[in-house]
Design an enzyme around this catalytic site. Sequence first.
Site, PDB file in Angstrom:
ATOM      1  N   LYS A 125       0.859  -1.189   0.000  1.00 30.19           N
ATOM      2  CA  LYS A 125       0.000   0.000   0.000  1.00 30.19           C
ATOM      3  C   LYS A 125       0.884   1.224   0.000  1.00 30.19           C
ATOM      4  O   LYS A 125       2.010   1.195   0.495  1.00 30.19           O
ATOM      5  CB  LYS A 125      -0.874   0.011   1.260  1.00 30.19           C
TER       6      LYS A 125
HETATM    7  N1  GLU Z   1      -7.209  -0.090  -3.525  1.00 29.89           N
HETATM    8  C1  GLU Z   1      -7.922  -1.299  -3.787  1.00 29.89           C
HETATM    9  C2  GLU Z   1      -7.986  -2.166  -2.549  1.00 29.89           C
HETATM   10  O1  GLU Z   1      -7.818  -1.704  -1.451  1.00 29.89           O
HETATM   11  C3  GLU Z   1      -7.408  -2.021  -5.014  1.00 29.89           C
HETATM   12  C4  GLU Z   1      -6.007  -2.495  -4.924  1.00 29.89           C
HETATM   13  C5  GLU Z   1      -5.469  -3.075  -6.244  1.00 29.89           C
HETATM   14  O2  GLU Z   1      -6.244  -3.265  -7.155  1.00 29.89           O
HETATM   15  O3  GLU Z   1      -4.270  -3.319  -6.294  1.00 29.89           O
HETATM   16  O4  GLU Z   1      -8.277  -3.336  -2.628  1.00 29.89           O
END
Ligand code: GLU
Length: 435
Positions: A125
């Site tokens: 993240k």
């Molecule tokens: N931000 C989204 C999540 O928390 C998508 C993450 C992604 O597709 O890599 O799942």
Amino acid sequence: MAPDFLLPTNSIVRPDKDTFLNEVNPFEGMMSRFDRAAELLDLEPGLYKVLRHPEKQIITSIPVMMDNGEVEVFQGIRVLYNTSRGPAKGGIRFDLNVTLDEVTALAAWMTWKCAVVNIPFGGAKGGVICDPLKMSVGELERLTRRYTASIISTLGPDSDVPAPDVNTNERVMAWIMDTYSMRVGHTVTAVVTGKPVEMGGSLGRREATGRGCMLVTRDALKHLGMDVKGATVAVQGFGNVGSVGAQLLQREGCKIIAISDRTGGWHDPKGIDVDAAIEYVKKHKTLEGYNKGTAVTNEELLTLEVDVLLPAALENVITTKNAAQIRAKVICEGANGPTTAAADAILDEKGIFVIPDILANAGGVTVSYFEWVQDRGGYFWTEKVVNERLEDIMVNSFAAVLNLATQHKVNMRTAAYMLSISRVATVHRLRGIYA
Ligand code: GLU
């Protein structure tokens, strides 16, 4: 005092599992759920230690030339929690409340999430502490490109693949893809997902998280013997996840009786026309002034008497302060971490069926995986194929988690953690420790 985000995450020591030093610290919440599942799985001490630590945390300063000619310095973070199952995967958020603990928790959640739906990714993240709503497009572009350059050593289709998250979108992904491609000297579409379709994005990606929420809610209602048609739903957060989730649930026959965003919400027991609300937000940016039904606060929306509550905004909205007042029969966690770990027990006691975030909102990263596969293969699928494959994965994952929950007599959250931790642990055992 040092800013919160500089505190080392592993400084958190809990006297015992049920005591929280800080209920709203997402890392602490994630860890307590992890501990419970690890105990039930009888995880060996070495692996337990490994999985409690992020692999890599980057904190970087991002100088940006603002439109007024002055230089501002922002703080950026990227955390790779675990990459044993494949490249790190996870979104990037632009928000004033970003902290290292929050990003680390979110990176761990991505690790468990990818493992729950069994896609070959680890978890990551990123976050930048900023208020994107107060920045111009040019400032945002410069911020994004400089942040990308700062974390370029981890990025790559085989190592770390970002995606949109809170306050970032397709346009931000296009800038990241372009910056990375310029640095390596050729176009690399698979370095990010959630891109515009015109440049290698996948059909159905934008709707995927909301679609996944609809699919698991439908299965939860069926499991509980409740009718999908006519089921009442309250949705907190009317961004990408909440608005699409509401729209698709309405198409399945549910009655959406309340919606909200950061400006507040609207409650109409007769049912809200979700398509019209989406049009309104397209025009006015928020639900402010929507004026259909009665105005409710975000707090009031959570405690409405409904069949399904879909929290699809931010962390920590269901806490020990309001959990006892929640009257929904099913909670579908569209957001990451909307329920604090301390509130879990209260919801359990009330018999509320919670579809945990790492399962409920996994539709987004699942179609991110499809996008990455399509980019790497250079062959693109129809929206129908994307949606069918997404449905397959969500339906099977829901069933697998439910099965484990029944077998071990635990709630859906603990079962989802058990399933994902056991998958990550298996790969660690096979790979061994590199020395
Ligand atoms: N931000 C989204 C999540 O928390 C998508 C993450 C992604 O597709 O890599 O799942």
